[in-house]
Each structure stands twice: as structure tokens, then as C-alpha cells.
Design an enzyme around this catalytic site. Structure first.
Site, mmCIF file in Angstrom:
data_model
loop_
_atom_site.group_PDB
_atom_site.id
_atom_site.type_symbol
_atom_site.label_atom_id
_atom_site.label_comp_id
_atom_site.label_asym_id
_atom_site.label_seq_id
_atom_site.Cartn_x
_atom_site.Cartn_y
_atom_site.Cartn_z
ATOM 1 N N ASP A 209 -4.194 25.733 10.164
ATOM 2 C CA ASP A 209 -3.376 25.021 9.167
ATOM 3 C C ASP A 209 -3.869 25.069 7.713
ATOM 4 O O ASP A 209 -3.200 25.585 6.819
ATOM 5 C CB ASP A 209 -3.146 23.564 9.606
ATOM 6 C CG ASP A 209 -4.417 22.830 10.040
ATOM 7 O OD1 ASP A 209 -5.500 23.445 10.020
ATOM 8 O OD2 ASP A 209 -4.333 21.641 10.400
ATOM 9 N N THR B 30 -7.013 19.073 1.496
ATOM 10 C CA THR B 30 -6.433 18.868 2.825
ATOM 11 C C THR B 30 -6.761 17.479 3.372
ATOM 12 O O THR B 30 -6.142 17.015 4.323
ATOM 13 C CB THR B 30 -6.887 19.973 3.804
ATOM 14 O OG1 THR B 30 -6.094 19.902 4.981
ATOM 15 C CG2 THR B 30 -8.357 19.842 4.164
ATOM 16 N N GLU C 167 0.038 13.669 8.472
ATOM 17 C CA GLU C 167 0.804 14.854 8.038
ATOM 18 C C GLU C 167 2.289 14.593 7.778
ATOM 19 O O GLU C 167 2.855 15.127 6.827
ATOM 20 C CB GLU C 167 0.624 16.002 9.038
ATOM 21 C CG GLU C 167 -0.746 16.684 8.980
ATOM 22 C CD GLU C 167 -1.872 15.899 9.632
ATOM 23 O OE1 GLU C 167 -1.573 14.881 10.306
ATOM 24 O OE2 GLU C 167 -3.053 16.273 9.460
HETATM 25 C C1 DMJ Z 1 -7.408 15.652 8.232
HETATM 26 O O1 DMJ Z 1 -8.760 15.473 8.427
HETATM 27 C C2 DMJ Z 1 -7.162 16.859 7.387
HETATM 28 O O2 DMJ Z 1 -5.868 16.777 6.909
HETATM 29 C C3 DMJ Z 1 -7.343 18.140 8.133
HETATM 30 O O3 DMJ Z 1 -6.994 19.286 7.380
HETATM 31 C C4 DMJ Z 1 -6.556 18.175 9.410
HETATM 32 N N1 DMJ Z 1 -5.950 16.927 9.664
HETATM 33 C C5 DMJ Z 1 -6.724 15.760 9.569
HETATM 34 C C6 DMJ Z 1 -5.890 14.531 9.810
HETATM 35 O O4 DMJ Z 1 -4.903 14.706 10.746
#
Ligand code: DMJ
EC number: 3.2.1.-
Length: 573
Positions: free
Chosen positions: A273, A470, A387
Site C-alpha cells: 500500500d 502514511t 483508512e
Molecule cells: C498505519 O500505521 C499506517 O497508515 C500504515 O501505512 C498502514 N496502516 C496503519 C493503520 O491502519
């Protein structure tokens, strides 16, 4: 609204202002937004205060037993008994909360947090941590809070701030560097903060673990003047990109020493992702054309090989053939990324599918089997993930469609109804029974609450341009970090639009992908085409036979009807 002095303009302006004030729908919207942001604020403080009372300075809160867990080390699969006896945690949730406190305008708590961290936080601990998690949560949290602290317009610091957070970040960044000492610069997934890479360390890592370090490490280099962090992350990213298949797909896991792929099945979800996310966001933050070119190819390939109607399945990186037909809750970030890329129509369509699943179960299950329309038997949990809220925020920003506020309201209601307990917010162990689990992940404060708040109060993002890492930590986009905008930035260079009219309705990216994303049903003659594109018979790409499928615009290959009734490029090349 301030009105000009010219009599005619003044009259017009007063009319508009009046319309605004008496327009019941806009008034209703403002009232609703205010109400909702207060609800989200309360959620944040319920989670934060309980963490500070029962878990701080340990890493995360256990809200059912009002106790703590040291997730930074747990992320390294170490149980507490393997840690130094005097280890009290690294206050991960506090680090993760700083940027949210700043957005909520809580300068007192923000400053208090910084002071505590500068006096107490140390990374000189004999703990094996996950490089990716530690990077996005701790390094990202520190850098973002540092940038917010030195921005005088935020007025977050009353006393003096002497770059303490940056110094901590630099110390942590240096402890990351040994992980990159592999033949091709692909970093180990695990590192011991005190001793570097451990003997017999696993050489397996994921694409996201390897390819999504550039925002934090790049920012660290720009802030410290030490280029080693950015070059290590960039070298790893470039090497990963070199390992892509001829279809521009990457696998999910790989070996950092041999540089070979271990898992060929690929997706936009778990394990990959943020790789996509960081290509585009690195382009926005650093303006380097390379990032854009990589993102552009990777995005087109994702649309070509993973997209199934409005869903995304997994596919083999070498053949492009579908492998697993499952929705993973991490994929729900994708519509947000599509908004950033300008592919708003596609974002809207896939966001709706994720939201349907949310509505069906009350929250998003970790895995949902698309072909059987059931939850994965062992992955029924919902750990308070952000998300869907994140994508909802981006889509509302892009469209201002009040429907997204309703989506946000539904999310807030579900979280309060199913996951709120006296000691904080608890993860859901099983979405079919709503049985809870004793864990409040730090990303609930860093991301889930933040994106929900920003959905109802965008004053923070209205002032300046930020990208969100992220883990939801804002980093301001600054021209001093930017390279000159490349020519290809301008959409005219890469669209195949027959008519200029489309440019205002779809992004250049969406113009290049098949199936068509937002057909102009009112004026079909203006629908953008590639030379060979034949649209699928049904607008939602459903089919009974191959005859109902068209020709792919990008590859000019005949699409066919899958076993579960969707047109796609399912036949081998
Ligand atoms: C978070 O720690 C970050 O967004 C990561 O990239 C993947 N998702 C988790 C939360 O769901």
C-alpha cells in the site's frame, strides 16, 4: 465575507452574503460540521487522556484493563521480559499524538509533550524494532511535530524550543542506517536500536517496508543537512523499482540480501500500500520527476491488473493474472490517493464500495472475500483503522459533496457505539459479534481521529499545503525542498483526449485507463477514447459472456468475462 465599496458590487456582495446566511442547507451544514468536530474532539481526548492516565510513558493503551503495552518493542516481536528491566516504553502514543494536538490547537499539551520527550526519550535501548513501523510512527511523528513547532504562525510554543525533537529524530535516523547495509541497499525489516542488525536476522521484508521510508528520511536529510538518510531511502526505492516485472507490478515480499521476490502476488493493500502512496507524496514534497514517472507507471499498472469493476483484487506480478479476490481494509486508503492523483471519479466509485462494506458490518473487517461475499474466517478484526476516514476526508476536500460528511458521521457513530469503553477506544476482535480486544493502537490518535476532525474542520489544511505521511503526520510542502516542476506535470502532455471538454471532468491519469471511469452519459460523443478503446457493454463492467466485454484502451487487448461476472484483462498475454 468582506464586501467592496463600489455600490453595484456592494449590492451583489450583500445579496450573496444574505443568501449564505439564510440558505438553510448551508446553515445546516455548518451546524452539523461544528457538532461533529466537537464529537471528534471528545473522542480524541477520551483516547488521549486515558492513554496519559493509564499507559504513558509506555507505548500504547490497553483500554479494557486500563493498562499498557510497549508496542515499539512488541512490533519487534519481543516480549517484555526480553527488554531491559528499567524499560518504561518510548511513549509512542504521545509522539503520535503531537501533530493531532497541534491541529486541535492544544498548544499547552503540545508543548508539555515536547518538553517531556526532550528530557526523557532515548533510543539507546536494546530493543529490536520494525524499521517501517518505527519510521512512520516515531521518526515521522517527531519530524512533523518539529516542523509544526518551528512554524511561528502556529503559535504552539510559548517558551523556547531548541530543536529537541529534531535532535531526537536525527539520533533515531542514524540508528536506522545499519539496516541499509545490504548488497543492494534494500533495508532489513528489523533493527536493534542499540546494536544494529542482529545476528541471524531475517532477510525477508515487504515492498512497503522497503519502499516507503522516503518521506520521513528525506525530510530528515533536508532538515539536518545530512544526506545519508535520504540517499539510503532513495537507493532502496530505486532498487525496488528496478525489480518490477515487465507489467510494472511488484511482489509483496522479498529477500533483502538476494534481492529476489518471495511473494509474487501483489495488490494495493497490505505489504504494498504505502509504496504507491510514497511515490506520489514524495513527488509532491520534493518535486523530483523520477517519483512522478514511477508513480505514473505503477498507477496505470494497478488500474490495469488489479481493478475489477470498482474493486481491486490481487494479481501475480509476472503474469498479471488474478490471484486472491479479497478486499483488505488497508486498501481503503486508495481512494484518498486517487484524489491526490486527480482521479476523483475513480476514487468516488471505489470509496462507495468500501463504505458499503462498512455499513454492512458496522466497521470494516480486515479481510472480505469478494468472490464469496463473506468475511475471511480468521481475519474478522477491526483495529480502529483510519483508512476509510482518510479517503472520506480527501474526497470531501475534492468535491465538497456533503454526502461525505454523512459518511464521516456514520463512522463516528460506529466508533462510539462499538468501540468506546470507559478506558478509551478498543479494537474489535470480531466484527460479526463486536467482541472487543484490549488494544488502542497509536494510529487511532495519529490518524483516525485526525482525519475525522479534518473532515469537519479543514481550517488547518486551508492555510497551507501539507502532505500527510502514511501515519497521518503533516509535513508542509515548501518550495525550498522542491525541484523545478517538470514539463510532464502539465496534463496536456500525457492525455489522449479527443475533446478539451474532458480535461475539466477527469484527470489526465483517468484518461489513460480502461475501463472508462466516468463516462459522460449526457454527451457520449465527448467521451475520451484511445484509438482502440471499446467500452464494456454495462457501465458497471458486469457481464455474463465475453461478448459483453470491450477492448482495453491502454493495451488494445480484448477484455473477457471473469468467473464472477466482471469484464477485465483476464486472458493470458
Ligand atoms: C498505519 O500505521 C499506517 O497508515 C500504515 O501505512 C498502514 N496502516 C496503519 C493503520 O491502519
Amino acid at each position: 465575507m468582506s464586501c467592496p465599496l463600489h455600490p453595484k458590487l456592494l449590492f451583489l456582495c450583500l445579496l450573496i452574503s444574505l443568501a449564505f446566511f439564510i440558505d438553510p442547507s448551508s446553515q445546516h451544514l455548518e451546524v452539523k460540521k461544528k457538532l461533529m468536530r466537537e464529537k471528534v474532539r471528545q473522542m480524541f481526548y477520551h483516547a488521549y487522556d486515558n492513554y496519559m492516565t493509564y499507559a504513558f510513558p509506555h507505548d500504547e493503551l490497553k483500554p479494557l484493563t486500563k493498562s499498557f503495552t510497549d508496542s515499539l518493542s512488541e512490533l519487534g516481536n519481543l516480549k517484555l521480559e526480553h527488554l531491559p528491566t528499567d524499560y518504561n516504553g518510548s511513549a509512542v502514543t504521545l509522539v503520535e499524538s503531537l501533530s493531532s494536538l497541534a491541529i486541535l490547537g492544544n498548544s499547552t499539551e503540545f508543548e508539555k509533550g515536547i518538553l517531556w520527550l526532550s528530557e526523557n526519550l532515548t533510543f539507546d535501548i536494546d530493543a529490536r524494532v520494525n524499521l517501517f513501523e518505527c519510521n512512520i510512527r516515531v521518526l515521522g511523528g517527531l519530524i512533523s511535530a518539529h516542523l509544526l513547532a518551528i512554524d511561528p504562525t502556529n503559535r504552539l510554543i510559548q517558551g523556547s524550543y531548541n530543536n529537541q525533537l529534531l535532535r531526537l529524530a536525527e539520533d533515531l535516523g542514524k540508528r536506522f542506517l545499519p539496516a541499509f547495509e545490504t548488497p543492494k541497499g534494500l533495508p532489513y525489516a528489523w533493527i536493534n536500536l542499540k546494536n544494529g542488525v542482529m545476528e541471524n536476522e531475517t532477510t525477508e521484508t515487504s515492498t512497503s517496508g522497503c519502499g516507503s521510508l522516503i518521506l520521513e528520511m528525506g525530510a530528515l536529510s533536508r532538515l539536518t543537512g545530512d544526506p545519508r538518510f535520504e540517499s539510503a531511502a532513495l537507493r532502496a526505492l530505486r532498487q525496488l523499482w528496478r525489480m518490477r516485472s515487465s507489467l510494472d507490478l511488484l511482489g509483496t515480499t522479498l529477500d533483502v540480501v538476494t534481492g529476489e521476490w518471495l511473494e509474487y502476488s501483489s495488490s494495493i493493500g497490505a505489504g504494498v500500500d504505502s509504496f504507491y502512496e510514497y511515490l506520489l507524496k514524495a513527488y509532491i514534497l520534493f518535486g523530483k520527476e523520477d517519483y512522478w514517472l514511477m508513480f505514473h507507471s505503477a498507477y496505470l499498472a494497478s488500474q490495469k491488473y488489479f481493478r475489477h469493476g470498482h474493486w481491486y483484487h490481487e494479481a501475480n506480478m509476472w503474469s498479471g493474472k488474478p490471484t486472491y479476490w479479497q478486499l483488505t481494509s488497508l486498501q481503503a486508503f486508495w481512494p484518498g490517493l486517487q484524489v491526490l492523483a486527480g482521479d476523483v471519479a475513480a476514487a468516488n466509485l471505489s470509496h462507495r464500495e468500501f463504505f458499503h462494506v462498512w455499513e454492512k458490518f458496522g466497521v470494516l473487517p480486515e479481510r472480505y472475500l469478494l468472490d464469496h461475499q463473506i468475511i475471511h474466517p480468521t481475519m474478522k478484526y477491526y483495529p480502529l483503522r483510519p483508512e476509510l476516514a482518510e479517503s472520506t476526508f480527501y474526497l470531501y476536500q475534492a468535491t465538497k459533496d456533503p454526502w461525505y460528511l454523512d459518511v464521516g458521521e456514520t463512522i463516528v457513530k460506529s466508533l462510539n457505539m462499538y468501540t468506546k469503553v470507559p478506558g478509551g477506544f478498543a479494537s474489535v476482535r470480531d466484527v460479526t459479534t463486536m467482541q472487543l480486544e484490549d488494544h488502542q493502537h497509536s494510529f487511532f490518535l495519529a490518524e483516525t481521529c485526525k482525519y475525522l476532525y479534518l473532515l469537519f474542520d479543514d481550517s488547518f489544511v486551508a492555510k497551507k499545503n501539507y502532505i500527510f505521511t502514511t501515519e497521518g503526520h503533516p509535513i508542509q510542502v515548501m518550495s525550498s525542498w522542491h525541484e523545478k516542476l517538470p514539463e510532464s506535470y502539465f496534463s496536456g502532455n500525457w492525455t489522449f483526449s479527443k475533446s478539451g471538454a474532458w480535461e475539466s471532468q477527469a484527470s489526465a491519469l483517468s484518461l489513460q485507463v480502461c475501463p472508462s471511469i466516468a463516462p459522460n452519459s449526457r454527451r457520449p460523443e465527448q467521451q475520451r477514447e484511445s484509438a482502440c478503446h471499446v467500452p464494456d457493454k454495462q457501465i458497471d463492467h458486469r457481464c455474463w459472456t465475453n461478448k459483453e466485454c470491450g477492448v482495453d484502451a491502454t493495451t488494445c487487448r480484448q477484455r473477457s468475462c471473469s468467473g464472477v461476472g466482471f469484464c477485465g484483462l483476464w486472458n493470458p498475454l
